[in-house]
Each structure stands twice: as C-alpha cells, then as structure tokens.
Design a protein around this motif. Structure first.
Motif, PDB file in Angstrom:
ATOM      1  N   ARG A   5       5.863  -2.685  -5.572  1.00 26.37           N
ATOM      2  CA  ARG A   5       6.452  -2.447  -4.216  1.00 26.37           C
ATOM      3  C   ARG A   5       7.236  -0.929  -3.846  1.00 26.37           C
ATOM      4  NH1 ARG A   5      11.162  -6.646  -3.930  1.00 26.37           N
ATOM      5  NH2 ARG A   5      12.158  -4.835  -4.437  1.00 26.37           N
ATOM      6  N   TYR A   6       7.048  -0.304  -5.250  1.00 26.37           N
ATOM      7  CA  TYR A   6       7.603   1.344  -5.188  1.00 26.37           C
ATOM      8  C   TYR A   6       6.542   2.178  -5.892  1.00 26.37           C
ATOM      9  CZ  TYR A   6      11.928  -0.980  -4.422  1.00 26.37           C
ATOM     10  OH  TYR A   6      13.138  -1.791  -3.825  1.00 26.37           O
ATOM     11  N   CYS A   7       6.373   3.530  -5.412  1.00 28.37           N
ATOM     12  CA  CYS A   7       5.619   4.291  -6.023  1.00 28.37           C
ATOM     13  C   CYS A   7       6.300   4.641  -7.456  1.00 28.37           C
ATOM     14  CB  CYS A   7       5.682   5.863  -5.227  1.00 28.37           C
ATOM     15  SG  CYS A   7       7.183   6.597  -5.336  1.00 28.37           S
ATOM     16  N   VAL A   8       5.614   5.563  -8.457  1.00 28.46           N
ATOM     17  CA  VAL A   8       6.117   5.527  -9.772  1.00 28.46           C
ATOM     18  C   VAL A   8       7.454   6.257  -9.798  1.00 28.46           C
ATOM     19  CG1 VAL A   8       5.595   6.782 -11.974  1.00 28.46           C
ATOM     20  CG2 VAL A   8       3.810   5.656 -10.728  1.00 28.46           C
ATOM     21  N   ALA A   9       7.510   7.455  -8.835  1.00 33.63           N
ATOM     22  CA  ALA A   9       8.806   8.320  -9.060  1.00 33.63           C
ATOM     23  C   ALA A   9       9.979   7.240  -8.539  1.00 33.63           C
ATOM     24  CB  ALA A   9       8.588   9.338  -8.056  1.00 33.63           C
ATOM     25  N   CYS A  10       9.806   6.774  -7.383  1.00 37.61           N
ATOM     26  CA  CYS A  10      10.920   5.503  -7.035  1.00 37.61           C
ATOM     27  C   CYS A  10      11.230   4.651  -8.174  1.00 37.61           C
ATOM     28  CB  CYS A  10      10.633   5.120  -5.591  1.00 37.61           C
ATOM     29  SG  CYS A  10      10.674   6.394  -4.345  1.00 37.61           S
ATOM     30  N   GLN A  11      10.085   3.968  -8.531  1.00 34.61           N
ATOM     31  CA  GLN A  11      10.438   2.937  -9.409  1.00 34.61           C
ATOM     32  C   GLN A  11      11.307   3.482 -10.841  1.00 34.61           C
ATOM     33  OE1 GLN A  11       9.354  -0.494  -9.451  1.00 34.61           O
ATOM     34  NE2 GLN A  11      10.786  -0.462 -11.331  1.00 34.61           N
ATOM     35  N   ALA A  69       0.832  -1.197  -0.242  1.00 27.30           N
ATOM     36  CA  ALA A  69       0.002   0.089  -0.106  1.00 27.30           C
ATOM     37  C   ALA A  69       0.851   1.341  -0.045  1.00 27.30           C
ATOM     38  CB  ALA A  69      -0.782  -0.140   1.294  1.00 27.30           C
ATOM     39  N   HIS A  70       2.073   1.037   0.495  1.00 26.13           N
ATOM     40  CA  HIS A  70       2.921   2.275   0.527  1.00 26.13           C
ATOM     41  C   HIS A  70       4.377   1.947   0.090  1.00 26.13           C
ATOM     42  CE1 HIS A  70      -0.155   3.338   3.587  1.00 26.13           C
ATOM     43  NE2 HIS A  70       0.458   4.604   3.197  1.00 26.13           N
ATOM     44  N   CYS A  71       5.010   2.886  -0.709  1.00 26.15           N
ATOM     45  CA  CYS A  71       6.349   2.655  -1.324  1.00 26.15           C
ATOM     46  C   CYS A  71       7.152   2.314  -0.254  1.00 26.15           C
ATOM     47  CB  CYS A  71       6.862   4.013  -1.940  1.00 26.15           C
ATOM     48  SG  CYS A  71       8.599   4.088  -2.703  1.00 26.15           S
ATOM     49  N   GLU A  72       8.091   1.204  -0.451  1.00 24.05           N
ATOM     50  CA  GLU A  72       9.334   0.937   0.282  1.00 24.05           C
ATOM     51  C   GLU A  72      10.336   1.758   0.503  1.00 24.05           C
ATOM     52  OE1 GLU A  72      11.228  -2.849  -0.992  1.00 24.05           O
ATOM     53  OE2 GLU A  72       9.358  -4.072  -0.588  1.00 24.05           O
ATOM     54  N   GLU A  73      10.675   2.599  -0.405  1.00 23.65           N
ATOM     55  CA  GLU A  73      11.566   3.704  -0.405  1.00 23.65           C
ATOM     56  C   GLU A  73      11.194   4.930   0.323  1.00 23.65           C
ATOM     57  OE1 GLU A  73      15.381   4.740  -1.004  1.00 23.65           O
ATOM     58  OE2 GLU A  73      14.655   3.105  -1.650  1.00 23.65           O
ATOM     59  N   CYS A  74      10.062   5.440  -0.321  1.00 27.04           N
ATOM     60  CA  CYS A  74       9.676   6.759   0.514  1.00 27.04           C
ATOM     61  C   CYS A  74       8.470   6.753   1.203  1.00 27.04           C
ATOM     62  CB  CYS A  74       9.603   7.764  -0.638  1.00 27.04           C
ATOM     63  SG  CYS A  74       8.212   7.469  -1.811  1.00 27.04           S
ATOM     64  N   GLU A  75       7.772   5.794   1.349  1.00 22.74           N
ATOM     65  CA  GLU A  75       6.567   5.407   2.114  1.00 22.74           C
ATOM     66  C   GLU A  75       5.494   6.219   1.632  1.00 22.74           C
ATOM     67  OE1 GLU A  75       6.171   3.535   4.828  1.00 22.74           O
ATOM     68  OE2 GLU A  75       8.236   2.811   4.264  1.00 22.74           O
ATOM     69  N   ALA A  76       5.439   6.812   0.358  1.00 24.79           N
ATOM     70  CA  ALA A  76       4.270   7.480  -0.262  1.00 24.79           C
ATOM     71  C   ALA A  76       3.272   6.459  -0.451  1.00 24.79           C
ATOM     72  CB  ALA A  76       4.704   7.815  -1.685  1.00 24.79           C
TER      73      ALA A  76
END
Length: 88
Positions: free
Chosen positions: A58-64, A37-44
């Motif tokens: 596992r990641y939001c679009v920006a982190c991916q 539900a939330h990004c592993e990197e930034c918690e968004a």
C-alpha cells in the motif's frame, strides 16, 4: 508481594509467549489483498516490480521505511507488565 517458587518451565513459558506474541504481531502487519498502484500516503506511483514482489503493498518504499521507523520506536517499550520481562 510474590512468595514461593515458580513452577518448572515458567521462564521458558514466558519466552514462548513473547515469541508467539511477536509472530502474531508480524503476521498482522503483513499486507494482504491486491496491491495499490499509488502510495496511500504520498500518492507516488508504486513500481510494478514492488507490487508483484509484495502482494497487498500500500506504500511506496520511502513511506514504508518511515512507517517502519515509527513502529520500531513504539516497539521499544515493554507493554507486557510482567516484572520478569523487564529484567535484562
């Protein structure tokens, strides 16, 4: 020092091996399991539409996008070690 001729189809065998290795690498990078539900990197928060479209995300679009940039930069190096694979 290499001497003699290579067997028939050696170049095609090398091409096939390279393609097979790339396919296996791509398969290993595919996400699996339940989406987060939330990004592993930034918690968004990861939108539900993204979680449904890509199971195991596992990641939001920006982190991916940032992760893929790093992976692409690393993939530019030839690590196969074959002299022929370095000729372009």
């Amino acid at each position: 020092m290499a001497v003699g001729w290579s067997k028939d189809g050696a170049v095609q065998d090398q091409i096939d091996a390279t393609v097979e290795a790339a396919v296996e690498l791509a398969k290993s990078r595919l996400p699996a399991g339940e989406s987060r539900a939330h990004c592993e990197e930034c918690e968004a928060a990861i939108p539900e539409a993204r979680r449904k479209a890509l199971p195991g995300v596992r990641y939001c679009v920006a982190c991916q996008a940032e992760l893929e940039k790093k992976l692409k930069a690393a993939a530019l190096y030839n690590r196969r070690g074959s002299k022929d694979s370095q000729l372009k």
